[in-house]
Structure formats: C-alpha cells, structure tokens
Design a protein around this motif. Sequence first.
Motif, mmCIF file in Angstrom:
data_model
loop_
_atom_site.group_PDB
_atom_site.id
_atom_site.type_symbol
_atom_site.label_atom_id
_atom_site.label_comp_id
_atom_site.label_asym_id
_atom_site.label_seq_id
_atom_site.Cartn_x
_atom_site.Cartn_y
_atom_site.Cartn_z
ATOM 1 N N GLY A 8 0.820 -1.206 0.000
ATOM 2 C CA GLY A 8 0.000 0.000 0.000
ATOM 3 C C GLY A 8 0.850 1.251 0.000
ATOM 4 O O GLY A 8 2.034 1.224 0.358
ATOM 5 N N VAL A 9 0.250 2.341 -0.409
ATOM 6 C CA VAL A 9 0.928 3.637 -0.404
ATOM 7 C C VAL A 9 1.002 4.121 1.039
ATOM 8 O O VAL A 9 0.002 4.121 1.759
ATOM 9 N N VAL A 10 2.196 4.530 1.459
ATOM 10 C CA VAL A 10 2.427 4.994 2.827
ATOM 11 C C VAL A 10 2.470 6.519 2.895
ATOM 12 O O VAL A 10 1.912 7.128 3.788
ATOM 13 N N ARG A 11 3.155 7.111 1.927
ATOM 14 C CA ARG A 11 3.263 8.575 1.856
ATOM 15 C C ARG A 11 3.792 8.945 0.481
ATOM 16 O O ARG A 11 4.299 8.101 -0.249
ATOM 17 N N VAL A 12 3.687 10.228 0.172
ATOM 18 C CA VAL A 12 4.221 10.774 -1.070
ATOM 19 C C VAL A 12 5.167 11.905 -0.693
ATOM 20 O O VAL A 12 4.869 12.697 0.210
ATOM 21 N N VAL A 13 6.303 11.968 -1.377
ATOM 22 C CA VAL A 13 7.281 13.017 -1.127
ATOM 23 C C VAL A 13 7.575 13.738 -2.436
ATOM 24 O O VAL A 13 7.832 13.091 -3.457
ATOM 25 N N LEU A 14 7.514 15.055 -2.385
ATOM 26 C CA LEU A 14 7.885 15.897 -3.527
ATOM 27 C C LEU A 14 9.261 16.476 -3.237
ATOM 28 O O LEU A 14 9.513 16.987 -2.146
ATOM 29 N N ASP A 15 10.145 16.375 -4.212
ATOM 30 C CA ASP A 15 11.513 16.837 -4.026
ATOM 31 C C ASP A 15 11.934 17.636 -5.252
ATOM 32 O O ASP A 15 11.340 17.507 -6.322
ATOM 33 N N ASP A 16 12.960 18.434 -5.094
ATOM 34 C CA ASP A 16 13.500 19.212 -6.195
ATOM 35 C C ASP A 16 14.647 18.430 -6.823
ATOM 36 O O ASP A 16 15.514 17.923 -6.124
ATOM 37 N N VAL A 17 14.601 18.310 -8.133
ATOM 38 C CA VAL A 17 15.693 17.686 -8.871
ATOM 39 C C VAL A 17 16.357 18.805 -9.653
ATOM 40 O O VAL A 17 15.747 19.363 -10.572
ATOM 41 N N TYR B 40 5.494 10.381 -11.537
ATOM 42 C CA TYR B 40 5.182 11.716 -12.029
ATOM 43 C C TYR B 40 4.428 12.455 -10.919
ATOM 44 O O TYR B 40 3.461 11.910 -10.357
ATOM 45 N N PRO B 41 4.857 13.666 -10.528
ATOM 46 C CA PRO B 41 4.277 14.333 -9.359
ATOM 47 C C PRO B 41 2.744 14.418 -9.323
ATOM 48 O O PRO B 41 2.151 14.112 -8.287
ATOM 49 N N PRO B 42 2.053 14.808 -10.416
ATOM 50 C CA PRO B 42 0.590 14.832 -10.318
ATOM 51 C C PRO B 42 -0.015 13.455 -10.031
ATOM 52 O O PRO B 42 -0.997 13.345 -9.299
ATOM 53 N N ASP B 43 0.574 12.391 -10.599
ATOM 54 C CA ASP B 43 0.073 11.049 -10.319
ATOM 55 C C ASP B 43 0.356 10.648 -8.867
ATOM 56 O O ASP B 43 -0.469 10.002 -8.228
ATOM 57 N N ALA B 44 1.514 11.031 -8.357
ATOM 58 C CA ALA B 44 1.839 10.739 -6.963
ATOM 59 C C ALA B 44 0.824 11.421 -6.033
ATOM 60 O O ALA B 44 0.327 10.812 -5.086
ATOM 61 N N ILE B 45 0.492 12.662 -6.323
ATOM 62 C CA ILE B 45 -0.485 13.389 -5.508
ATOM 63 C C ILE B 45 -1.867 12.754 -5.644
ATOM 64 O O ILE B 45 -2.591 12.606 -4.654
ATOM 65 N N ALA B 46 -2.241 12.354 -6.857
ATOM 66 C CA ALA B 46 -3.532 11.679 -7.060
ATOM 67 C C ALA B 46 -3.596 10.388 -6.250
ATOM 68 O O ALA B 46 -4.619 10.093 -5.627
ATOM 69 N N LEU B 47 -2.511 9.614 -6.229
ATOM 70 C CA LEU B 47 -2.484 8.393 -5.420
ATOM 71 C C LEU B 47 -2.615 8.717 -3.937
ATOM 72 O O LEU B 47 -3.303 8.008 -3.202
ATOM 73 N N ALA B 48 -1.970 9.789 -3.500
ATOM 74 C CA ALA B 48 -2.086 10.198 -2.095
ATOM 75 C C ALA B 48 -3.527 10.558 -1.747
ATOM 76 O O ALA B 48 -4.041 10.159 -0.699
ATOM 77 N N THR C 268 -5.672 7.367 -1.569
ATOM 78 C CA THR C 268 -5.381 6.465 -0.449
ATOM 79 C C THR C 268 -5.397 7.158 0.908
ATOM 80 O O THR C 268 -5.281 6.488 1.931
ATOM 81 N N GLY C 269 -5.513 8.479 0.916
ATOM 82 C CA GLY C 269 -5.591 9.211 2.178
ATOM 83 C C GLY C 269 -4.276 9.319 2.928
ATOM 84 O O GLY C 269 -4.261 9.454 4.150
ATOM 85 N N VAL C 270 -3.158 9.264 2.202
ATOM 86 C CA VAL C 270 -1.854 9.386 2.852
ATOM 87 C C VAL C 270 -1.331 10.807 2.687
ATOM 88 O O VAL C 270 -1.751 11.534 1.783
ATOM 89 N N PRO C 271 -0.405 11.216 3.558
ATOM 90 C CA PRO C 271 0.106 12.591 3.465
ATOM 91 C C PRO C 271 1.051 12.803 2.289
ATOM 92 O O PRO C 271 1.690 11.876 1.809
ATOM 93 N N VAL C 272 1.098 14.066 1.872
ATOM 94 C CA VAL C 272 2.047 14.520 0.860
ATOM 95 C C VAL C 272 3.036 15.430 1.580
ATOM 96 O O VAL C 272 2.629 16.360 2.277
ATOM 97 N N TYR C 273 4.317 15.139 1.421
ATOM 98 C CA TYR C 273 5.371 15.939 2.025
ATOM 99 C C TYR C 273 6.183 16.628 0.948
ATOM 100 O O TYR C 273 6.306 16.117 -0.164
ATOM 101 N N ALA C 274 6.770 17.766 1.307
ATOM 102 C CA ALA C 274 7.730 18.443 0.447
ATOM 103 C C ALA C 274 9.038 18.544 1.207
ATOM 104 O O ALA C 274 9.051 18.857 2.402
ATOM 105 N N THR C 275 10.122 18.264 0.530
ATOM 106 C CA THR C 275 11.440 18.392 1.136
ATOM 107 C C THR C 275 11.823 19.863 1.226
ATOM 108 O O THR C 275 11.217 20.727 0.578
#
Length: 134
Positions: A71-80, A103-111, A114-121
Amino acid sequence: MTVMQIREIRLCPAHRTAIVRLDDSERRLTMTFAADPHEASRLARVMEHGPRACHPMLDFVGALLGSFEAGVVRVVLDDVQGEGIAGLVYVGWGGAELPVPCYPPDAIALALRTGVPVYATAAALSHAEPAPPP
C-alpha cells in the motif's frame, strides 16, 4: 519535511501547461509547479470527483498494490536540480517502505485516493513563496 495539501490545479492556456498548487498545512507557504495538462488530468479527476473517482490507470495501480498486499504509505515531492519537481511514492510492503519514482501529479492523485500525506522536502520548498491571504 513539511506536510502539504493540494489546493488547486488549473490550466494556463498561454503556456499550454497545468499549474499545480500546494500549500503547507498552516497555509504559510505555497508551492507551484507545471505539469503536462494531459498527464495532470488524472489528478484533476480525483480532485473533482473524490478518492473513488474512476480512472483506469489509478485503478490498475491500486489493484496491483493490493495483489501484492502492499500500500501507499506517503508521497514526497523533491527538487531535482535542473529538472523541476519529482515525486516519490513510498510503498509499504513486507515491513519495508520502498520509494518508487512517480510523475508528481500522479503521486499526488495516489495520495488523495489512499488518504496518505504529501510531504515536500526543504529543497522543494526552496521554490515556495508566502501563501496569499485566504
């Protein structure tokens, strides 16, 4: 890392791109990034219709994870550097958490689904600005 909440997605016709906006949980910072409008449609659908919105690819990912008892645990957005914002979906499986690039929009959609948090570094938030007043 900072917990983020998706606020909006809108189309910029002048640049033919989708703009995704997230705010930190206290609404002090706002972070935006551009995405391909066709690819961002999955996120827009989930935002408009809720976590049970039907989308074949997201349904497939959910079924695939379920078949492996993962299952999805969390989503993290990072700068490359030089490439923009990247997404990582952390998948819990067998007591471990495995980061999977997404892909960030898909990661956020999955979050959202599934009701998991989205984090930003901190690196991703280096591009954030003060949030506008409500």
